[in-house]
Design a protein around this motif. Structure first.
Motif, mmCIF file in Angstrom:
data_model
loop_
_atom_site.group_PDB
_atom_site.id
_atom_site.type_symbol
_atom_site.label_atom_id
_atom_site.label_comp_id
_atom_site.label_asym_id
_atom_site.label_seq_id
_atom_site.Cartn_x
_atom_site.Cartn_y
_atom_site.Cartn_z
ATOM 1 N N PHE A 133 0.669 -1.474 -0.156
ATOM 2 C CA PHE A 133 -0.342 0.169 -0.269
ATOM 3 C C PHE A 133 0.499 1.377 -0.114
ATOM 4 C CE2 PHE A 133 -3.694 -2.311 1.950
ATOM 5 C CZ PHE A 133 -4.322 -2.502 0.972
ATOM 6 N N GLN A 134 1.796 1.284 0.791
ATOM 7 C CA GLN A 134 2.948 2.614 1.220
ATOM 8 C C GLN A 134 3.184 2.814 -0.207
ATOM 9 O OE1 GLN A 134 1.382 3.247 3.205
ATOM 10 N NE2 GLN A 134 2.552 4.379 4.802
ATOM 11 N N SER A 135 4.104 1.415 -0.780
ATOM 12 C CA SER A 135 4.748 1.702 -2.210
ATOM 13 C C SER A 135 3.690 2.663 -3.160
ATOM 14 C CB SER A 135 5.436 0.491 -2.754
ATOM 15 O OG SER A 135 5.838 -0.119 -1.482
ATOM 16 N N SER A 136 2.542 1.935 -2.705
ATOM 17 C CA SER A 136 1.696 2.433 -4.098
ATOM 18 C C SER A 136 1.766 4.092 -4.081
ATOM 19 C CB SER A 136 0.538 1.848 -4.077
ATOM 20 O OG SER A 136 -0.311 2.470 -3.188
ATOM 21 N N ARG A 137 1.885 4.851 -3.398
ATOM 22 C CA ARG A 137 1.984 5.975 -3.605
ATOM 23 C C ARG A 137 2.925 6.957 -3.604
ATOM 24 N NH1 ARG A 137 -1.340 5.435 1.631
ATOM 25 N NH2 ARG A 137 0.214 6.494 2.866
ATOM 26 N N ILE A 138 4.105 6.147 -3.800
ATOM 27 C CA ILE A 138 5.984 6.564 -3.862
ATOM 28 C C ILE A 138 5.165 7.562 -5.188
ATOM 29 C CG2 ILE A 138 7.661 6.302 -4.442
ATOM 30 C CD1 ILE A 138 7.653 3.573 -2.885
ATOM 31 N N LEU A 146 -1.561 -1.893 -8.923
ATOM 32 C CA LEU A 146 -1.649 -2.754 -9.235
ATOM 33 C C LEU A 146 -1.122 -3.100 -7.749
ATOM 34 C CD1 LEU A 146 -0.572 -6.268 -10.369
ATOM 35 C CD2 LEU A 146 1.672 -4.781 -11.538
ATOM 36 N N LEU A 147 -0.462 -2.230 -6.976
ATOM 37 C CA LEU A 147 0.378 -2.697 -5.712
ATOM 38 C C LEU A 147 -1.082 -2.148 -5.275
ATOM 39 C CD1 LEU A 147 3.360 -0.632 -5.919
ATOM 40 C CD2 LEU A 147 3.278 -2.792 -6.278
ATOM 41 N N ILE A 148 -1.630 -1.848 -5.182
ATOM 42 C CA ILE A 148 -2.656 -1.713 -3.870
ATOM 43 C C ILE A 148 -3.376 -3.276 -4.379
ATOM 44 C CG2 ILE A 148 -5.299 -0.792 -3.928
ATOM 45 C CD1 ILE A 148 -3.924 1.883 -4.668
ATOM 46 N N ARG A 149 -3.674 -3.386 -5.397
ATOM 47 C CA ARG A 149 -4.225 -5.235 -5.701
ATOM 48 C C ARG A 149 -4.036 -6.425 -4.378
ATOM 49 N NH1 ARG A 149 -5.020 -3.205 -10.790
ATOM 50 N NH2 ARG A 149 -4.133 -4.948 -11.368
ATOM 51 N N ARG A 150 -2.380 -6.314 -4.740
ATOM 52 C CA ARG A 150 -1.681 -6.986 -3.466
ATOM 53 C C ARG A 150 -1.871 -6.411 -2.343
ATOM 54 N NH1 ARG A 150 3.114 -9.186 -6.947
ATOM 55 N NH2 ARG A 150 4.167 -9.148 -5.352
ATOM 56 N N GLY A 151 -1.490 -5.087 -2.329
ATOM 57 C CA GLY A 151 -1.586 -5.056 -1.029
ATOM 58 C C GLY A 151 -2.920 -5.604 -0.507
ATOM 59 N N VAL A 152 -4.288 -5.335 -1.085
ATOM 60 C CA VAL A 152 -5.094 -6.045 -0.295
ATOM 61 C C VAL A 152 -4.809 -8.162 -0.127
ATOM 62 C CG1 VAL A 152 -8.131 -6.272 -1.216
ATOM 63 C CG2 VAL A 152 -7.054 -3.906 -1.500
ATOM 64 N N GLU A 153 -4.915 -7.996 -1.130
ATOM 65 C CA GLU A 153 -4.561 -9.634 -1.202
ATOM 66 C C GLU A 153 -3.697 -9.772 0.332
ATOM 67 O OE1 GLU A 153 -3.117 -10.483 -5.101
ATOM 68 O OE2 GLU A 153 -4.400 -9.994 -6.130
ATOM 69 N N ALA A 154 -2.798 -9.864 0.106
ATOM 70 C CA ALA A 154 -2.405 -10.009 1.016
ATOM 71 C C ALA A 154 -2.602 -9.546 2.800
ATOM 72 C CB ALA A 154 -0.523 -9.224 1.397
ATOM 73 N N LEU A 155 -3.187 -8.253 2.561
ATOM 74 C CA LEU A 155 -4.548 -8.097 3.619
ATOM 75 C C LEU A 155 -5.134 -9.450 4.328
ATOM 76 C CD1 LEU A 155 -4.802 -5.736 5.887
ATOM 77 C CD2 LEU A 155 -6.420 -5.196 4.682
ATOM 78 N N GLN A 156 -5.792 -10.255 2.945
ATOM 79 C CA GLN A 156 -6.673 -11.144 3.155
ATOM 80 C C GLN A 156 -6.080 -11.972 4.136
ATOM 81 O OE1 GLN A 156 -8.107 -11.633 -0.501
ATOM 82 N NE2 GLN A 156 -10.153 -10.327 -0.541
ATOM 83 N N ARG A 157 -4.628 -12.264 4.146
ATOM 84 C CA ARG A 157 -3.688 -13.419 4.428
ATOM 85 C C ARG A 157 -3.480 -13.226 6.225
ATOM 86 N NH1 ARG A 157 -3.002 -13.913 -0.498
ATOM 87 N NH2 ARG A 157 -0.727 -12.786 -0.964
ATOM 88 N N HIS A 165 -7.201 4.360 3.332
ATOM 89 C CA HIS A 165 -6.441 5.600 2.574
ATOM 90 C C HIS A 165 -6.597 5.034 0.523
ATOM 91 C CE1 HIS A 165 -5.181 8.293 5.173
ATOM 92 N NE2 HIS A 165 -4.792 7.311 6.128
ATOM 93 N N ALA A 166 -5.835 4.054 0.824
ATOM 94 C CA ALA A 166 -6.183 3.338 -0.575
ATOM 95 C C ALA A 166 -7.650 3.640 -1.650
ATOM 96 C CB ALA A 166 -5.852 1.745 -0.289
ATOM 97 N N ARG A 167 -8.534 3.215 -1.173
ATOM 98 C CA ARG A 167 -10.252 2.404 -0.912
ATOM 99 C C ARG A 167 -10.191 4.290 -1.574
ATOM 100 N NH1 ARG A 167 -10.502 -0.446 3.636
ATOM 101 N NH2 ARG A 167 -10.188 -2.766 3.130
ATOM 102 N N ALA A 168 -9.815 5.152 -0.756
ATOM 103 C CA ALA A 168 -10.823 6.846 -0.237
ATOM 104 C C ALA A 168 -10.179 6.894 -2.056
ATOM 105 C CB ALA A 168 -10.385 7.674 -0.207
ATOM 106 N N ILE A 169 -11.529 7.213 -2.858
ATOM 107 C CA ILE A 169 -11.368 7.928 -4.497
ATOM 108 C C ILE A 169 -10.129 9.082 -4.336
ATOM 109 C CG2 ILE A 169 -11.762 8.370 -7.234
ATOM 110 C CD1 ILE A 169 -11.514 5.492 -6.139
ATOM 111 N N ARG A 170 -11.605 10.435 -3.363
ATOM 112 C CA ARG A 170 -10.488 11.581 -3.528
ATOM 113 C C ARG A 170 -10.110 11.643 -1.875
ATOM 114 N NH1 ARG A 170 -15.831 15.310 -4.558
ATOM 115 N NH2 ARG A 170 -16.499 13.150 -3.226
#
Length: 429
Positions: free
Chosen positions: A264-269, A293-304, A320-325
Motif C-alpha cells: 500500500f505504501q509503495s503504491s503512493r510513492i 497493481l500494488l494496491i491490489r497486491r496489498g488487498v490480497e496480502a491483507l486478506q492473509r 486511504h487506498a479505498r478513498a478515490i478522493r
C-alpha cells in the motif's frame, strides 16, 4: 579468499575489459546480485558462519570473472556460482582437523560432491527456501544492534554494497563497513546457530526480522536526512525482502501484514513528490498516480494478515487506498484502528497519528487536545512531526501566528532538506 565487495570485485576486472568481455563482466555482477543471498545461504548451511559464507560466495564471483570470458556464460549461471561456492566450502571443511565432526553436522550437504555438478549442488527449491529463511533469521538476530541488523540484512539479503548502504542512510562508508564486520564477528563469537528458531524464540526473532524490513522501508519512504524525500530503491529492496519472507512463512499472519502495508505504501510513492522533488502532502496528491497493481497486491496480502501491529497499519493504509478522493477518506475508521494499535503497542508516535485521524474525524480542536497531551513526551523531543502536526491544527483553527511558529520549530528539527523547505514555506505564509 577475498573480503572484497561483490560489486567491487567486478569493477577492477571490468575496467580493463572491452566489448563482449565487458558485457560478460556486467552479466556476472548482475547474476551475482540476484543470486547472492541464495548462494550465501546455501554455503552458510555448510560452514555455519555467515561471514565466511559471504567470502566464499565472493570467491565464486571472482572465479566467474576469470573463467566466463573464456568459456562463456553457463546456461544456468546462478547454479554455476552456487556449485563453485559450495565446492570451495566443502574443500575448506575437509581441510579442517574437525572434518569428521563437521561431516556429521552438515550430513547430506557433503554427500556425493564429486564430480561437481551445478544442477546437483544448486539444491532443490525447498532447500533454497530453508537456507534463505535461516539467513534472514541469522542476519536479524537480536544479539546485534538495530543498525547492525539493518546493514547486514541489506548486505547479505539485499545484495547492496557498503557504498550503496552508506549512501542510502547518509553515513560514511567506513562506518557501514565497520558495522557489517562487527556484526559478523558478533554472530560468530556468540555462536549464533544457522537455523530457524522454534516456539517462543521464533516469535521473538520474527519480530526482529519484521522490524528490520520495516525500518529499511521507512528510511526509503521518508528519508530522515539528505536532499531527497524518498529513496525508491530502498523501498523496493524492503518490499522484495518482505515478499520473500511471507513466501517462506505462509502461515505467519504478521509477515503478510507487513507485505500488505509495504504494498500500500509503495503504491503512493510516485505521487509523494512533485516535479522538482518537493513533498506533496496526502491531501494534495494526484491519486491517479497511485499504483493500482500494488494496491491490489496489498488487498490480497491483507486478506492473509492477522490483527498484529503491521496488519493494523496495513488496514489503515487500505482505508486511504479505498478513498478515490481525499475527502472520501474514512477517518473515523482510521482513528478507531489507531486506537486498537495504541492498545496493542502503546507509542507516542502512534498516538500522534491517532490525533491526526481524530482531528479529521471530529475537528481540529479534538485533535489538538490529544497533541497537547504529548507536548512533554520525552520520546518526541526533537521529533519534527510533533510541532508540524500542531502547526497544521492551529492553522485550521485560525491561530495563524502560533501555527507559523510551530512550522518554524519543525523546520529547525528536521534533517531532510525537502521537508525543511516545505516547513519554512509554511512558516512564512
Amino acid at each position: 579468499m577475498t573480503a572484497a565487495n561483490p560489486a567491487d570485485a567486478a569493477k577492477p576486472a571490468e575496467s580493463a575489459l572491452s566489448g563482449e568481455t565487458a558485457d560478460i563482466a556486467r552479466t556476472v555482477e548482475t547474476v551475482f546480485r540476484i543470486e547472492s543471498a541464495r548462494i550465501i545461504a546455501g554455503v552458510a548451511r555448510i560452514v555455519r558462519d555467515v561471514g565466511l559464507a559471504e567470502e566464499l560466495a565472493q570467491d565464486a564471483l571472482v572465479t566467474a570473472l576469470e573463467r566466463w570470458p573464456e568459456s562463456g556464460v553457463p546456461d544456468n549461471p546462478g547454479a554455476w556460482l552456487m556449485a563453485t561456492a559450495k565446492h570451495r566450502a566443502i574443500d575448506l571443511v575437509r581441510r579442517k582437523e574437525t572434518y569428521a565432526r563437521k561431516l556429521a553436522e552438515v550430513g547430506r550437504a557433503l554427500e556425493d560432491v564429486s564430480p561437481p555438478d551445478p544442477a546437483d549442488l544448486a539444491g532443490t527449491a525447498e532447500d533454497i527456501d530453508d537456507d534463505l529463511l535461516r539467513l534472514i533469521f541469522t542476519a536479524c538476530h537480536p544479539v546485534l544492534s538495530t543498525q547492525a541488523r539493518v546493514a547486514l540484512t541489506l548486505r547479505l539479503l539485499g545484495g547492496l554494497t557498503t557504498e550503496e548502504i552508506a549512501r542510502a542512510f547518509l553515513v560514511p562508508e567506513p562506518t557501514v563497513a565497520q558495522r557489517i564486520v562487527r556484526a559478523k564477528r558478533t554472530l560468530a563469537k556468540a555462536e549464533v546457530p544457522f537455523e530457524v528458531p522454534h516456539g517462543d524464540d521464533r516469535t521473538a526473532r520474527l519480530s526482529s526480522v519484521l522490524e528490520v524490513i520495516y525500518l529499511v522501508f521507512n528510511e526509503g519512504y521518508s528519508a530522515t536526512a539528505g536532499d531527497d524525500l524518498v529513496r525508491p530503491a530502498l523501498c523496493e529492496d524492503a518490499l522484495r525482502l518482505a515478499r520473500v519472507l511471507a513466501g517462506l512463512l505462509p502461515q505467519e499472519p504478521e509477515a503478510h501484514g507487513l507485505v500488505s502495508l509495504l504494498e500500500f505504501q509503495s503504491s503512493r510513492i510516485g505521487a509523494r513528490t512533485g516535479p522538482g522533488g518537493e513533498p506533496v502532502l496526502l491531501a494534495d496528491q494526484n491519486r491517479t498516480k497511485w499504483n493500482r497493481l500494488l494496491i491490489r497486491r496489498g488487498v490480497e496480502a491483507l486478506q492473509r494478515a492477522g490483527q498484529g501491529p503491521y496488519s493494523l497499519q496495513a488496514a489503515i493504509a487500505a482505508c486511504h487506498a479505498r478513498a478515490i478522493r481525499y475527502q472520501d477518506t474514512d477517518w473515523t475508521a482510521i482513528a478507531a484502528l489507531y486506537g486498537r494499535l495504541m492498545a496493542l503497542t502503546p507509542s507516542p508516535v502512534v498516538e500522534l497519528n491517532r490525533a491526526v485521524a481524530v482531528a479529521m474525524a471530529e475537528g481540529p480542536a479534538a485533535g489538538l487536545k490529544l497533541v497537547e497531551a504529548l507536548a512533554e513526551e520525552p520520546a518526541l523531543k526533537g521529533y519534527h512531526l510533533l510541532p508540524s502536526v500542531r502547526g497544521d491544527l492551529l492553522e485550521r483553527l485560525g491561530r495563524h501566528a502560533e501555527a507559523r511558529a510551530e512550522f518554524a520549530r519543525a523546520a529547525g528539527l528536521t534533517r531532510n532538506a525537502r521537508e525543511r523547505a516545505l516547513l519554512l514555506e509554511r512558516s512564512s505564509g
